[in-house]
Design an enzyme around this catalytic site. Structure first.
Site: not given
Length: 362
Positions: A143, A252, A256
């Site tokens: 992606v 991370y 997010k």
């Protein structure tokens, strides 16, 4: 007035038990000095009372507080025909939550396009769906590449005449290849570290997949949904890391939080087109990524390289209350995702749902 702890008996078994518990869980890092001393003082008082009872994980279930485990969602449960006539694109469909959602959605009537870079696992998931007699197609790719995201949507249109629903589940916790075993010593530059020690390679790769990958996926999906003029629904997989902070993995957490922002922005921009956008944000869920995260933490602890605050909180309310300390299952997460994609969630958009077993409740 400052509390007087001059009578605190540090030799008292109750004081020692609570101190050991706090040090073991590193909860002292989250307490002020006064709060810590107050806790010890109370434990000293209760230990010398007629009926001593220290609130620890070992004895909480005793007495009038029985531990009743919640039965996990049945992997074989599904709602027949709920998604008849719908086409669903899932990124990160090879394993974990993406795979479970793909399998159940197909059983409920959806035609599934599964996108992932893990060829073997993706083939297995799509083959299982097809073997059960449902329509499913595999798209191998990453992606982070715009052309791959665009191709997945084009395949949905070519094969199934359009795109109705999407789940953006592709994600990583580090810059290593998620299809390969964790190489802690050999790829330390690709693994999580606190900001002052983190490398560009680690930061760039995590953001590229988790945030930019969601952006590129949504862009392709939304273009088609707007063009069709029939509305649609999208769910993005976030994390508790997108709702709060987690020690030791800044890329991370930032990535997010980016998913949270993209979800809210898209909900705002595309409500007039009849397109709903929500996210699910889980705590520990039994997936290959979670296994990788636990392996990383174990190796980091061995060399003393983990963040001192990484273990402040390790369990959700439901995990802590379960006799087996079980994590959430992929089928439990998939059930909520499919609800949000279904017509039953017609009035829900812009939500960043904590599917975390109560993690963010305390």
């Amino acid at each position: 007035m400052e509390p007087d702890f001059s009578d605190l008996d540090v030799e008292c078994p109750g004081v020692q038990e609570v101190l050991a518990h706090l040090l073991n869980r590193r909860q002292f890092l989250a307490l002020g000095v006064g709060s810590c001393l107050a806790t010890l003082a109370l434990s000293s008082y209760h230990a010398n009372a007629a009926s001593p009872q220290i609130a620890t994980s070992a004895n909480l279930p005793q007495g009038n507080s029985p531990m009743i485990d919640i039965t996990p969602t049945d992997p074989n449960y599904f709602i027949p025909n709920r998604f008849d006539g719908k086409t669903l694109l899932i990124t990160g469909a090879a394993t974990g939550i993406g795979a479970a959602t793909a399998i159940r959605a197909a059983r409920e009537g959806a035609k599934v396009i599964g996108l992932d870079r893990k060829v073997k696992e993706l083939t297995e998931t799509i083959s299982q769906i097809q073997a059960e007699g449902h329509a499913a197609t595999a798209i191998v790719g990453n992606v982070v590449e715009t052309a791959v995201c665009d191709r997945a949507v084009a395949e949905a249109v070519q094969l199934y005449s359009g795109l109705d629903l999407a789940l953006n589940a592709a994600g990583v916790m580090d810059a290593g290849d998620p299809g390969q075993p964790l190489n802690f010593q050999g790829q330390r530059n690709l693994l999580p570290k606190s900001i002052h020690e983190a490398t560009d390679e680690y930061w760039d790769a995590v953001l590229a997949t988790n945030t930019t990958g969601v952006f590129k996926s949504m862009r392709a999906e939304l273009r088609q949904m707007v063009k069709q003029g029939k509305g649609g629904a999208i769910v993005n997989i976030g994390s508790i890391a997108g709702l709060t902070g987690l020690g030791g993995n800044p890329a991370y957490v930032a990535s997010k939080h980016g998913v949270t922002g993209l979800t809210r922005q898209a909900a705002l921009d595309y409500a007039p087109y009849g397109i709903r956008v929500n996210s699910v944000n889980m705590a520990a869920t039994a997936t290959p990524m979670t296994d990788r995260a636990f392996e990383f933490m174990k190796e980091a602890q061995k060399e003393g390289a983990n963040s001192p605050t990484a273990s402040l909180k390790t369990q959700s309310l439901l995990m802590a209350s379960d006799s087996q300390k079980r994590m959430a299952t992929v089928w439990e997460q998939g059930a909520i995702i499919l609800f949000l994609l279904s017509a039953d969630a017609a009035n829900l958009t812009g939500g960043t749902y904590a599917t975390d077993g109560g993690w963010t409740a305390y």
